[in-house]
Each structure stands twice: as C-alpha cells, then as structure tokens.
Design a protein around this motif. Structure first.
Motif, PDB file in Angstrom:
ATOM      1  N   LYS A  79      25.519  -3.018  63.154  1.00  0.00           N
ATOM      2  CA  LYS A  79      25.949  -3.092  64.490  1.00  0.00           C
ATOM      3  C   LYS A  79      27.131  -2.216  64.637  1.00  0.00           C
ATOM      4  N   ALA A  80      27.807  -2.098  63.589  1.00  0.00           N
ATOM      5  CA  ALA A  80      29.281  -1.161  63.591  1.00  0.00           C
ATOM      6  C   ALA A  80      28.875   0.248  63.450  1.00  0.00           C
ATOM      7  N   LYS A  81      27.670   0.694  63.002  1.00  0.00           N
ATOM      8  CA  LYS A  81      27.653   2.102  62.757  1.00  0.00           C
ATOM      9  C   LYS A  81      27.673   2.911  63.975  1.00  0.00           C
ATOM     10  N   PRO A  82      26.749   2.526  65.152  1.00  0.00           N
ATOM     11  CA  PRO A  82      26.994   3.151  66.502  1.00  0.00           C
ATOM     12  C   PRO A  82      28.279   3.131  66.889  1.00  0.00           C
ATOM     13  N   VAL A  83      29.175   2.101  66.685  1.00  0.00           N
ATOM     14  CA  VAL A  83      30.566   2.177  67.299  1.00  0.00           C
ATOM     15  C   VAL A  83      31.192   3.358  66.492  1.00  0.00           C
ATOM     16  N   LEU A  84      31.213   3.500  65.275  1.00  0.00           N
ATOM     17  CA  LEU A  84      31.851   4.286  64.340  1.00  0.00           C
ATOM     18  C   LEU A  84      31.348   5.942  65.012  1.00  0.00           C
ATOM     19  N   ILE A  85      30.224   5.935  65.215  1.00  0.00           N
ATOM     20  CA  ILE A  85      29.464   7.423  65.529  1.00  0.00           C
ATOM     21  C   ILE A  85      30.057   7.783  67.132  1.00  0.00           C
ATOM     22  N   ASP A  86      30.098   6.572  67.879  1.00  0.00           N
ATOM     23  CA  ASP A  86      30.829   6.866  69.112  1.00  0.00           C
ATOM     24  C   ASP A  86      32.306   7.226  69.113  1.00  0.00           C
ATOM     25  N   GLU A  87      32.905   6.689  68.174  1.00  0.00           N
ATOM     26  CA  GLU A  87      34.356   6.865  67.957  1.00  0.00           C
ATOM     27  C   GLU A  87      34.593   8.400  67.637  1.00  0.00           C
ATOM     28  N   LEU A  88      33.790   8.865  66.485  1.00  0.00           N
ATOM     29  CA  LEU A  88      33.739  10.268  66.052  1.00  0.00           C
ATOM     30  C   LEU A  88      33.500  11.170  67.177  1.00  0.00           C
ATOM     31  N   LYS A  89      32.696  10.914  68.113  1.00  0.00           N
ATOM     32  CA  LYS A  89      32.301  11.882  69.033  1.00  0.00           C
ATOM     33  C   LYS A  89      33.545  11.918  70.042  1.00  0.00           C
ATOM     34  N   GLU A  90      34.171  10.791  70.272  1.00  0.00           N
ATOM     35  CA  GLU A  90      35.249  10.700  71.275  1.00  0.00           C
ATOM     36  C   GLU A  90      36.335  11.397  70.618  1.00  0.00           C
ATOM     37  N   ARG A  91      36.563  11.483  69.427  1.00  0.00           N
ATOM     38  CA  ARG A  91      37.674  12.462  68.751  1.00  0.00           C
ATOM     39  C   ARG A  91      37.489  13.717  68.899  1.00  0.00           C
ATOM     40  N   LEU A  92      36.335  14.277  69.282  1.00  0.00           N
ATOM     41  CA  LEU A  92      35.933  15.606  69.253  1.00  0.00           C
ATOM     42  C   LEU A  92      35.921  16.094  70.704  1.00  0.00           C
ATOM     43  N   SER A  93      35.823  15.012  71.678  1.00  0.00           N
ATOM     44  CA  SER A  93      35.399  15.421  72.931  1.00  0.00           C
ATOM     45  C   SER A  93      36.089  16.378  73.765  1.00  0.00           C
ATOM     46  N   LEU A  94      35.507  17.376  74.472  1.00  0.00           N
ATOM     47  CA  LEU A  94      36.365  18.612  75.160  1.00  0.00           C
ATOM     48  C   LEU A  94      36.529  18.081  76.748  1.00  0.00           C
ATOM     49  N   LYS A  95      37.520  18.559  77.080  1.00  0.00           N
ATOM     50  CA  LYS A  95      38.055  18.603  78.410  1.00  0.00           C
ATOM     51  C   LYS A  95      36.934  19.369  79.442  1.00  0.00           C
ATOM     52  N   GLU A  96      36.794  18.644  80.612  1.00  0.00           N
ATOM     53  CA  GLU A  96      35.870  19.469  81.541  1.00  0.00           C
ATOM     54  C   GLU A  96      36.097  20.736  81.562  1.00  0.00           C
ATOM     55  N   THR A 263      29.985  23.873  54.155  1.00  0.00           N
ATOM     56  CA  THR A 263      30.612  22.884  53.593  1.00  0.00           C
ATOM     57  C   THR A 263      29.798  21.712  53.643  1.00  0.00           C
ATOM     58  N   ALA A 264      30.033  20.648  52.795  1.00  0.00           N
ATOM     59  CA  ALA A 264      29.239  19.447  52.796  1.00  0.00           C
ATOM     60  C   ALA A 264      30.309  18.229  53.415  1.00  0.00           C
ATOM     61  N   LYS A 265      31.680  18.712  53.654  1.00  0.00           N
ATOM     62  CA  LYS A 265      32.505  17.931  54.479  1.00  0.00           C
ATOM     63  C   LYS A 265      32.880  18.204  55.753  1.00  0.00           C
ATOM     64  N   GLY A 266      31.743  17.742  56.814  1.00  0.00           N
ATOM     65  CA  GLY A 266      31.767  17.974  58.015  1.00  0.00           C
ATOM     66  C   GLY A 266      32.862  17.118  58.758  1.00  0.00           C
ATOM     67  N   GLY A 267      33.751  16.545  58.213  1.00  0.00           N
ATOM     68  CA  GLY A 267      34.929  15.717  58.837  1.00  0.00           C
ATOM     69  C   GLY A 267      36.098  16.581  59.156  1.00  0.00           C
ATOM     70  N   ILE A 268      35.999  17.813  58.773  1.00  0.00           N
ATOM     71  CA  ILE A 268      37.358  18.824  58.952  1.00  0.00           C
ATOM     72  C   ILE A 268      37.030  18.928  60.480  1.00  0.00           C
ATOM     73  N   ALA A 269      36.236  19.053  61.004  1.00  0.00           N
ATOM     74  CA  ALA A 269      36.004  19.445  62.379  1.00  0.00           C
ATOM     75  C   ALA A 269      36.843  17.978  63.144  1.00  0.00           C
ATOM     76  N   ILE A 270      36.770  16.719  62.822  1.00  0.00           N
ATOM     77  CA  ILE A 270      37.271  15.825  63.541  1.00  0.00           C
ATOM     78  C   ILE A 270      38.764  15.416  63.028  1.00  0.00           C
ATOM     79  N   ALA A 271      39.145  15.980  61.931  1.00  0.00           N
ATOM     80  CA  ALA A 271      40.450  15.960  61.506  1.00  0.00           C
ATOM     81  C   ALA A 271      41.385  16.968  62.385  1.00  0.00           C
ATOM     82  N   ILE A 272      40.838  18.205  62.686  1.00  0.00           N
ATOM     83  CA  ILE A 272      41.527  19.273  63.263  1.00  0.00           C
ATOM     84  C   ILE A 272      41.878  18.874  64.657  1.00  0.00           C
TER      85      ILE A 272
END
Length: 318
Positions: A79-96, A263-272
């Motif tokens: 049940k926590a996995k969708p919460v994590l995925i939503d959080e990752l999307k939120e951190r990458l969100s773009l302004k309108e 890259t196999a480390k897609g997290g760099i987009a989230i970090a930046i």
C-alpha cells in the motif's frame, strides 16, 4: 492517440536501464518486506541513494513517506508503494508556466560544461521549436571551442533553422549582438544561444554571461529570457554539483538532462529538481534529433516503474 502511445513507448525504451536498475532495486525492497518497519525504510534509503537520488533528497523522501503512511494508517508495503511513486512525481512537478516561453519572443542562453552534449542539445532544441511552428534562430556563441561552430552549423542544417556564427576566438557577446539583431530583423520567435562550456574560472564565466545579458537587455529590452543548463545524467552527483556551481553565477530557469538512456540511476532527475528547485524541462533519451523530449514528470516516473514482465503493447516487446 497513436502519436501519444508512440511517444511513451520511446520514452519507456529510452529509460530501460533505469527501469532495470533503479526501479527494480526499489521493487525488490518492497517485495522483500511485508510491513513498514525500520529495516524496510533503511533498505529503501540505501537503494534511493545508490540510484543517485542523493542523501538530502532521500532523507526528505523517507521522512515524507513515513509521515504520509502514518497519517493514512498504512502499515503494509504494497500500500506504501503508490504513495512513494506519487511523492517522486510531486518532487519533479512543473509549474503551469514552465513552457510559457513558447508563446512569447524568447532568448534562451544554454550553459553547461564541455562534454555534456550542450551544442548537440542546442541543435535538438532548435529542431523541436522549429517543428512546433516557432521561427527559430541559433547563435554559435561558444567561440572558444574549435569544433563548436562547425558542429552547430551541421545541427542547424539538420534542424532546418538559420544560424549566426563568427570566427573562433571572437568575443561571444559580439555573436549574441549579431544574433539578437538578426532575430529582430527576421521576426524570430525563439533565439537559442550556445555559450562557452568553461567553469574553471567562475569570475570570467560570470562576466561573460553578464555581458551577453547586457547586450540582450540593450538590443531587445523586455524580451523574455531563459537560461538552461545542460547536464549529463550518466555523471550522477557530478551533474548536480555542476548545476550548483552554475547556479552561483547565473539565474538558471531550467534543466536539460541528456543521456538518460545511458544511466541505470534514474534518481538523478529527482535529486537535481528537488535540491536546486529548478525544473527539468527536457530530457534526452537517445542520439536522434527527435530523442529530446519535453519533460513530463508523471510519464517519466510511469516509464521507469512500468513492470518489465508485462508485454509493451506499443512496441510488442517484453
């Protein structure tokens, strides 16, 4: 609909390494635990850091995940996995207004160190803008690198856009001056300027960018300005450090992340995106002129976390 499906299929294909590395490692943590205990969070933290999400961003994500799960009374990992995925999307969100520059006359300065694919990216950006119906002009203001002019001329030809160049060693600001005036005369919508990729002397770089901006202010007062940094995703935390250094000398308004397919480390987009509070506007997922895509956080995360064992209906591949 067909175009949209094909677009997602290309994105998914381009992010194959991150799906098989970053996403599968996260999946293993979730499959290896039933309950949200301390061990689960420790393993998840380790996997996120290994995936180039970075220590600071990872700590924030883990803390937020714990808070959300506690608030929603979630105790099971599935049940926590969708919460994590939503959080990752939120951190990458773009302004309108992330792509509002497309509706205005805009000058884009493209910065970044040598070797990240900066000049190639300028060519691909020009092709995108041109295909979208924007009258586009490029300026070869990286006058210190011998091959930059010739390289950009070739890309301009492929993108079917005009280019303003000069001799090697010319003052970059004079190239920008010529380009701005050519853009006015030709009623250009978007002017994209390739700039010198040097960071060993911040003072010189800062002065160079200031001079360019002064020229633009004087010749095109009130024009919309964008400054985008090109980063190589395969360099991981080094890319984040480059962005931090450039942020100290200029006002960055966007990131273009190249070589995401490498890259196999897609997290760099989230970090930046999280650490710098600068939006990722485009990502490169291949060598082709069409492989630079507008960044869509939801599609990006979905393409990484789409299960590998399901047949991809858009490509027919496993």
């Amino acid at each position: 609909m067909g175009e949209k499906t094909g677009f997602f299929a290309r994105l998914k294909m381009g992010l194959k390494k991150s799906r098989e590395g970053f996403a599968d490692n996260i999946e293993e943590v979730f499959l290896g635990h039933e309950k949200l205990d301390e061990e689960f969070y420790e393993e998840l933290e380790e996997v996120l850091i290994m995936g180039d999400v970075g220590v600071n961003t990872t700590s924030d994500i883990i803390e937020t995940l714990q808070d959300k799960c506690k608030k929603e009374h979630i105790k099971d990992t599935y049940k926590a996995k969708p919460v994590l995925i939503d959080e990752l999307k939120e951190r990458l969100s773009l302004k309108e207004d992330a792509y509002d520059f497309e509706n205005e006359t805009t000058v884009v300065l493209v910065v970044g160190v040598n070797g990240v694919g900066k000049t190639t990216t300028v060519g691909k950006l020009a092709a995108r803008m041109n295909e979208s119906g924007h009258k586009t002009l490029v300026a070869a203001a990286d006058t210190f690198r011998a091959a930059a002019n010739a390289q950009l001329e070739e890309w301009a030809k492929r993108a079917n856009v005009d280019i303003i160049t000069s001799k090697e060693g010319t003052d970059p600001s004079s190239v920008v001056f010529d380009a701005v005036n050519a853009a006015k005369a030709r009623k250009t919508d978007i002017l994209i300027c390739d700039t010198a990729g040097r960071l060993h002397n911040k003072k010189n770089l800062m002065e160079e960018l200031r001079k360019m901006n002064r020229v633009i202010d004087r010749e095109m007062p009130g024009v919309r300005r964008e400054t985008w940094i090109v980063l190589d995703a395969t360099t991981g935390q080094n890319a984040l450090n480059q962005a931090k250094e450039f942020k100290e000398v200029t006002d960055l308004s966007g990131i273009v992340l190249t070589k995401m397919d490498g890259t196999a480390k897609g997290g760099i987009a989230i970090a930046i995106s999280s650490e710098l509070d600068i939006p990722v506007k485009y990502i490169g997922v291949g060598e082709g002129i069409d492989d630079l895509q507008k960044f869509n956080p939801d599609e990006f995360i979905d393409a990484i976390f789409t299960s590998n064992d399901k047949k991809d209906e858009t490509t027919g591949e496993e």
